[in-house]
Design a protein around this motif. Structure first.
Motif, PDB file in Angstrom:
ATOM      1  N   GLU A  39       0.843  -1.208   0.000  1.00  0.00           N
ATOM      2  CA  GLU A  39       0.000   0.000   0.000  1.00  0.00           C
ATOM      3  C   GLU A  39       0.873   1.252   0.000  1.00  0.00           C
ATOM      4  O   GLU A  39       0.568   2.242  -0.665  1.00  0.00           O
ATOM      5  CB  GLU A  39      -0.919  -0.008   1.222  1.00  0.00           C
ATOM      6  N   LEU A  40       1.982   1.224   0.750  1.00  0.00           N
ATOM      7  CA  LEU A  40       2.908   2.356   0.765  1.00  0.00           C
ATOM      8  C   LEU A  40       3.503   2.564  -0.625  1.00  0.00           C
ATOM      9  O   LEU A  40       3.628   3.704  -1.099  1.00  0.00           O
ATOM     10  CB  LEU A  40       4.012   2.107   1.793  1.00  0.00           C
ATOM     11  N   GLU A  41       3.878   1.485  -1.304  1.00  0.00           N
ATOM     12  CA  GLU A  41       4.430   1.596  -2.652  1.00  0.00           C
ATOM     13  C   GLU A  41       3.399   2.180  -3.612  1.00  0.00           C
ATOM     14  O   GLU A  41       3.735   3.018  -4.470  1.00  0.00           O
ATOM     15  CB  GLU A  41       4.888   0.223  -3.143  1.00  0.00           C
ATOM     16  N   ARG A  42       2.147   1.765  -3.487  1.00  0.00           N
ATOM     17  CA  ARG A  42       1.093   2.332  -4.354  1.00  0.00           C
ATOM     18  C   ARG A  42       0.902   3.822  -4.074  1.00  0.00           C
ATOM     19  O   ARG A  42       0.728   4.621  -4.991  1.00  0.00           O
ATOM     20  CB  ARG A  42      -0.220   1.570  -4.138  1.00  0.00           C
ATOM     21  N   THR A  43       0.957   4.180  -2.799  1.00  0.00           N
ATOM     22  CA  THR A  43       0.778   5.587  -2.442  1.00  0.00           C
ATOM     23  C   THR A  43       1.911   6.450  -2.995  1.00  0.00           C
ATOM     24  O   THR A  43       1.685   7.555  -3.503  1.00  0.00           O
ATOM     25  CB  THR A  43       0.727   5.736  -0.900  1.00  0.00           C
ATOM     26  N   LEU A  44       3.140   5.946  -2.924  1.00  0.00           N
ATOM     27  CA  LEU A  44       4.306   6.700  -3.402  1.00  0.00           C
ATOM     28  C   LEU A  44       4.506   6.567  -4.903  1.00  0.00           C
ATOM     29  O   LEU A  44       5.253   7.342  -5.510  1.00  0.00           O
ATOM     30  CB  LEU A  44       5.563   6.224  -2.662  1.00  0.00           C
ATOM     31  N   CYS A  46       5.961   4.054  -6.588  1.00  0.00           N
ATOM     32  CA  CYS A  46       7.230   3.445  -6.987  1.00  0.00           C
ATOM     33  C   CYS A  46       7.487   2.202  -6.150  1.00  0.00           C
ATOM     34  O   CYS A  46       6.984   2.066  -5.045  1.00  0.00           O
ATOM     35  CB  CYS A  46       8.398   4.427  -6.854  1.00  0.00           C
ATOM     36  N   GLN A  47       8.301   1.295  -6.674  1.00  0.00           N
ATOM     37  CA  GLN A  47       8.662   0.090  -5.951  1.00  0.00           C
ATOM     38  C   GLN A  47       9.797   0.402  -4.982  1.00  0.00           C
ATOM     39  O   GLN A  47      10.762   1.074  -5.328  1.00  0.00           O
ATOM     40  CB  GLN A  47       9.088  -1.012  -6.923  1.00  0.00           C
ATOM     41  N   LEU A  48       9.664  -0.105  -3.770  1.00  0.00           N
ATOM     42  CA  LEU A  48      10.673   0.149  -2.737  1.00  0.00           C
ATOM     43  C   LEU A  48      11.546  -1.065  -2.469  1.00  0.00           C
ATOM     44  O   LEU A  48      12.725  -0.919  -2.136  1.00  0.00           O
ATOM     45  CB  LEU A  48       9.987   0.570  -1.427  1.00  0.00           C
ATOM     46  N   LEU A  49      10.953  -2.261  -2.595  1.00  0.00           N
ATOM     47  CA  LEU A  49      11.664  -3.484  -2.246  1.00  0.00           C
ATOM     48  C   LEU A  49      11.628  -4.473  -3.402  1.00  0.00           C
ATOM     49  O   LEU A  49      10.634  -4.566  -4.121  1.00  0.00           O
ATOM     50  CB  LEU A  49      11.032  -4.144  -1.008  1.00  0.00           C
ATOM     51  N   ILE A  50      12.737  -5.203  -3.559  1.00  0.00           N
ATOM     52  CA  ILE A  50      12.777  -6.340  -4.483  1.00  0.00           C
ATOM     53  C   ILE A  50      12.717  -7.590  -3.620  1.00  0.00           C
ATOM     54  O   ILE A  50      13.630  -7.866  -2.830  1.00  0.00           O
ATOM     55  CB  ILE A  50      14.066  -6.341  -5.336  1.00  0.00           C
ATOM     56  N   GLY A  62      13.851   2.911  -2.933  1.00  0.00           N
ATOM     57  CA  GLY A  62      13.744   2.398  -1.571  1.00  0.00           C
ATOM     58  C   GLY A  62      14.921   2.808  -0.714  1.00  0.00           C
ATOM     59  O   GLY A  62      14.764   3.173   0.457  1.00  0.00           O
ATOM     60  N   ARG A  63      16.142   2.781  -1.312  1.00  0.00           N
ATOM     61  CA  ARG A  63      17.334   3.187  -0.575  1.00  0.00           C
ATOM     62  C   ARG A  63      17.285   4.673  -0.234  1.00  0.00           C
ATOM     63  O   ARG A  63      17.631   5.082   0.891  1.00  0.00           O
ATOM     64  CB  ARG A  63      18.593   2.874  -1.393  1.00  0.00           C
ATOM     65  N   MET A  64      16.843   5.504  -1.181  1.00  0.00           N
ATOM     66  CA  MET A  64      16.742   6.938  -0.931  1.00  0.00           C
ATOM     67  C   MET A  64      15.737   7.216   0.193  1.00  0.00           C
ATOM     68  O   MET A  64      15.991   8.012   1.098  1.00  0.00           O
ATOM     69  CB  MET A  64      16.315   7.675  -2.201  1.00  0.00           C
ATOM     70  N   LEU A  65      14.570   6.519   0.146  1.00  0.00           N
ATOM     71  CA  LEU A  65      13.553   6.714   1.183  1.00  0.00           C
ATOM     72  C   LEU A  65      14.090   6.269   2.538  1.00  0.00           C
ATOM     73  O   LEU A  65      13.911   6.969   3.549  1.00  0.00           O
ATOM     74  CB  LEU A  65      12.282   5.929   0.835  1.00  0.00           C
ATOM     75  N   TYR A  66      14.757   5.133   2.578  1.00  0.00           N
ATOM     76  CA  TYR A  66      15.306   4.614   3.836  1.00  0.00           C
ATOM     77  C   TYR A  66      16.276   5.609   4.461  1.00  0.00           C
ATOM     78  O   TYR A  66      16.225   5.879   5.677  1.00  0.00           O
ATOM     79  CB  TYR A  66      15.993   3.274   3.582  1.00  0.00           C
ATOM     80  N   GLU A  67      17.170   6.156   3.647  1.00  0.00           N
ATOM     81  CA  GLU A  67      18.165   7.103   4.164  1.00  0.00           C
ATOM     82  C   GLU A  67      17.512   8.389   4.682  1.00  0.00           C
ATOM     83  O   GLU A  67      17.976   8.986   5.652  1.00  0.00           O
ATOM     84  CB  GLU A  67      19.192   7.429   3.073  1.00  0.00           C
TER      85      GLU A  67
END
Length: 288
Positions: A39-44, A46-50, A62-67
């Motif tokens: 749901e978070l990926e749909r909201t943003l 973009c794909q965050l995790l492989i 995903g790396r940019m968001l994590y940092e």
């Protein structure tokens, strides 16, 4: 708040290197964590995790968001943990506002002593106040009020305590000198003593020679034969051998003075406040 929760789950998934491990740490089903991250990926957008069979990898987004969220969410989580610990902590200050007549009573003093013995790290402040105060603005945790007093904020929790039975009493020396009144109608021929609040609550049209906010003072003047006192029965019974008082009119009660317990919220009440609320209920549940 839902998106913040989802970001936190994303952060936990990266830290624990997998959705299953993150779900276990969060105490949630794996399917729910997986669904929330999707749901978070749909909201943003973009794909965050492989996702692979054994582990997960971060995409570039995903790396940019994590940092970006690592430090702010850590700070927020630490702050929430401190608040939860503070809520449960039996330390710090606890402020009470009470009528002077209640605050000077032996029952209230014994209650304060018991609380201080149980919780030595809590600092107590007691203020004499007859009228309702804005608890949140004045940083007052608990207030005791006469039952007929209006509360300044109707959102505050208000609970009725058992009333104080009040009666007329006099010292033997006073009765020997001025005579014993036959009924309440004879009281107008005597010197009458009472607290302001109790005198104002009385329905009879009587003139009081002395009124004060301090019930101990009324008790002592009554003991010294200065007049007939209108006192809570517990004050008459607790006067002691050196201050014998006689109940008048066959100990018939003159008036019951009500008392209310006021606090701002049940939901966010610190444990130290909750303990005091329970102790107040216990203390004033058997007034006799």
């Amino acid at each position: 708040m839902s998106q913040l929760d989802d970001l936190n789950l994303f952060l936990m998934t990266v830290r624990h290197q997998g959705i299953s491990a993150a779900a276990k740490a969060a105490g949630m089903p794996r399917s729910r964590v997986s669904r929330r991250i999707q749901e978070l990926e749909r909201t943003l957008g973009c794909q965050l995790l492989i996702r692979t069979t054994r582990h997960i990898e971060l995409t570039e987004n995903g790396r940019m968001l994590y940092e970006q969220i690592l430090s702010p969410l850590d700070t927020a989580n630490q702050a929430m943990l401190r608040l939860k610990e503070r809520k449960m902590q039996m330390a710090g200050s606890l402020r009470l506002a009470v009528p002077a007549a209640v605050g000077s009573s032996e029952r209230f003093i014994n209650m304060i002593q018991l609380y201080m013995q149980r919780f030595p790290k809590v600092n107590l402040e007691v203020f004499y106040q007859q009228r309702s105060v804005d608890l949140q603005r004045e940083r007052i945790d608990i207030q005791l009020l006469p039952s007929e007093a209006e509360v300044i904020n109707l959102d505050y929790v208000r609970q009725s305590l058992l009333p104080f039975p009040c009666c007329w009493a006099a010292a033997p020396a006073y009765l020997a000198r001025y005579g014993r009144p036959e009924d309440e109608g004879d009281l107008q021929n005597h010197s009458l003593l009472a607290s302001r609040h109790i005198a104002a609550s009385l329905q009879h049209d009587l003139s009081f020679r002395f009124r004060t906010d301090d019930l101990h003072l009324v008790q002592q003047l009554t003991c010294q034969g200065m007049g007939i006192g209108l006192l809570p029965k517990v004050f008459v019974q607790g006067a002691g051998e050196d201050c014998p008082l006689e109940l008048l009119f066959e100990a018939r009660g003159a008036i019951d003075v009500g008392l209310s317990l006021i606090y701002s919220s049940r939901t966010f009440m610190p444990e130290k406040t909750r303990e005091m609320v329970e102790l107040i209920r216990e203390t004033f549940s058997h007034l006799g």
